[in-house]
Scaffold this motif. Structure first.
Motif, short mmCIF file in Angstrom:
data_model
loop_
_atom_site.label_atom_id
_atom_site.label_comp_id
_atom_site.label_asym_id
_atom_site.label_seq_id
_atom_site.Cartn_x
_atom_site.Cartn_y
_atom_site.Cartn_z
N GLY A 10 63.94 5.58 -69.06
CA GLY A 10 64.98 5.87 -68.09
C GLY A 10 65.43 7.31 -68.18
O GLY A 10 64.79 8.12 -68.85
N LEU A 11 66.50 7.59 -67.48
CA LEU A 11 67.09 8.93 -67.46
C LEU A 11 68.32 8.93 -68.36
O LEU A 11 69.20 8.07 -68.21
N VAL A 12 68.36 9.87 -69.26
CA VAL A 12 69.47 9.94 -70.21
C VAL A 12 69.82 11.40 -70.46
O VAL A 12 68.95 12.27 -70.36
N GLN A 13 71.06 11.65 -70.78
CA GLN A 13 71.46 13.01 -71.11
C GLN A 13 71.06 13.36 -72.54
O GLN A 13 70.90 12.46 -73.38
N ALA A 14 70.89 14.61 -72.78
CA ALA A 14 70.58 15.08 -74.13
C ALA A 14 71.62 14.54 -75.10
O ALA A 14 72.82 14.54 -74.81
N GLY A 15 71.13 14.08 -76.25
CA GLY A 15 72.01 13.49 -77.23
C GLY A 15 72.12 11.98 -77.12
O GLY A 15 72.65 11.33 -78.03
N GLY A 16 71.63 11.44 -76.04
CA GLY A 16 71.70 10.00 -75.82
C GLY A 16 70.59 9.24 -76.51
O GLY A 16 69.79 9.80 -77.26
N SER A 17 70.54 7.94 -76.24
CA SER A 17 69.58 7.05 -76.90
C SER A 17 68.90 6.15 -75.88
O SER A 17 69.47 5.83 -74.83
N LEU A 18 67.71 5.74 -76.21
CA LEU A 18 66.97 4.73 -75.46
C LEU A 18 66.18 3.90 -76.45
O LEU A 18 65.80 4.39 -77.53
N ARG A 19 65.89 2.66 -76.06
CA ARG A 19 65.04 1.80 -76.88
C ARG A 19 63.88 1.34 -76.03
O ARG A 19 64.06 0.64 -75.03
N LEU A 20 62.68 1.73 -76.43
CA LEU A 20 61.47 1.33 -75.74
C LEU A 20 60.91 0.06 -76.35
O LEU A 20 61.01 -0.15 -77.55
N SER A 21 60.31 -0.76 -75.49
CA SER A 21 59.67 -2.00 -75.93
C SER A 21 58.22 -2.00 -75.49
O SER A 21 57.86 -1.41 -74.47
N CYS A 22 57.42 -2.69 -76.26
CA CYS A 22 55.99 -2.84 -75.96
C CYS A 22 55.61 -4.27 -76.26
O CYS A 22 55.87 -4.76 -77.36
N ALA A 23 55.00 -4.92 -75.29
CA ALA A 23 54.60 -6.31 -75.47
C ALA A 23 53.10 -6.43 -75.29
O ALA A 23 52.53 -5.93 -74.31
N SER A 24 52.46 -7.11 -76.22
CA SER A 24 51.02 -7.34 -76.16
C SER A 24 50.75 -8.79 -75.81
O SER A 24 51.38 -9.69 -76.37
N SER A 63 58.32 16.22 -84.91
CA SER A 63 59.27 16.51 -83.84
C SER A 63 60.27 15.37 -83.60
O SER A 63 61.30 15.59 -82.97
N VAL A 64 59.97 14.18 -84.10
CA VAL A 64 60.86 13.04 -83.85
C VAL A 64 61.40 12.44 -85.15
O VAL A 64 62.25 11.53 -85.09
N LYS A 65 60.93 12.93 -86.26
CA LYS A 65 61.36 12.39 -87.55
C LYS A 65 62.88 12.47 -87.68
O LYS A 65 63.48 13.47 -87.30
N ASP A 66 63.47 11.43 -88.20
CA ASP A 66 64.91 11.31 -88.41
C ASP A 66 65.68 11.08 -87.11
O ASP A 66 66.92 10.98 -87.14
N ARG A 67 64.98 11.02 -85.97
CA ARG A 67 65.65 10.70 -84.70
C ARG A 67 65.13 9.40 -84.10
O ARG A 67 65.88 8.67 -83.45
N PHE A 68 63.85 9.11 -84.31
CA PHE A 68 63.23 7.92 -83.74
C PHE A 68 62.98 6.90 -84.86
O PHE A 68 62.74 7.28 -86.01
N LEU A 69 63.00 5.63 -84.49
CA LEU A 69 62.73 4.56 -85.45
C LEU A 69 61.81 3.54 -84.81
O LEU A 69 62.15 2.95 -83.78
N ILE A 70 60.65 3.32 -85.42
CA ILE A 70 59.71 2.33 -84.91
C ILE A 70 59.92 1.02 -85.64
O ILE A 70 60.25 0.99 -86.83
N SER A 71 59.75 -0.08 -84.92
CA SER A 71 59.90 -1.39 -85.54
C SER A 71 59.06 -2.42 -84.80
O SER A 71 58.56 -2.15 -83.70
#
Length: 124
Positions: A10-24, A63-71
């Motif tokens: 989606g569209l988010v302002q700098a500093g914001g958050s999003l959670r992406l999902s992936c389904a197999s 570039s994403v370390k300490d900002r992104f979290l995979i699970s």
């Protein structure tokens, strides 16, 4: 063949958050490591993060370390929690099975085709 569906962009302002999902629907992440990739306009696709359910290993691009979290909470799903987003994170994000979680710069799709991805746009 791998069939994956990404969502959550989606569209988010700098500093914001999003959670992406992936389904197999055709394979499980118990058998393969799971990777998130992204492709910004005019740039090559790059590895962002990887998780192995077998040994719990996770890796991240610098570039994403300490900002992104995979699970992954089930054998058919992946998530990417993205915090403190920056305009340079703007890209289409894809998930894919990968052979193993090593350096993300060497990460590549193990098999199947790329899905449609999910667009992430970060405004400044």
């Amino acid at each position: 063949e791998a069939q994956l569906v990404e969502s959550g962009g989606g569209l988010v302002q700098a500093g914001g958050s999003l959670r992406l999902s992936c389904a197999s629907s055709t394979f499980t992440f118990d058998d393969w490591a799971g990777g998130w990739f992204r492709q910004a306009p005019g740039k090559e696709r790059e590895g962002v993060s990887c998780i192995s359910r077998r040994d719990g290993r996770t890796t991240y691009a610098d570039s994403v370390k300490d900002r992104f979290l995979i699970s992954s909470d089930t054998k058919n799903t992946l998530y990417l929690q993205m915090n403190r987003l920056k305009p340079e994170d703007t890209a289409v994000y894809f998930c894919a099975p990968v052979w193993a979680c090593g350096a993300t710069s060497y990460m590549s799709r193990a098999f199947g085709s790329w899905g449609q991805g999910t667009q992430v746009t970060v405004s400044s």
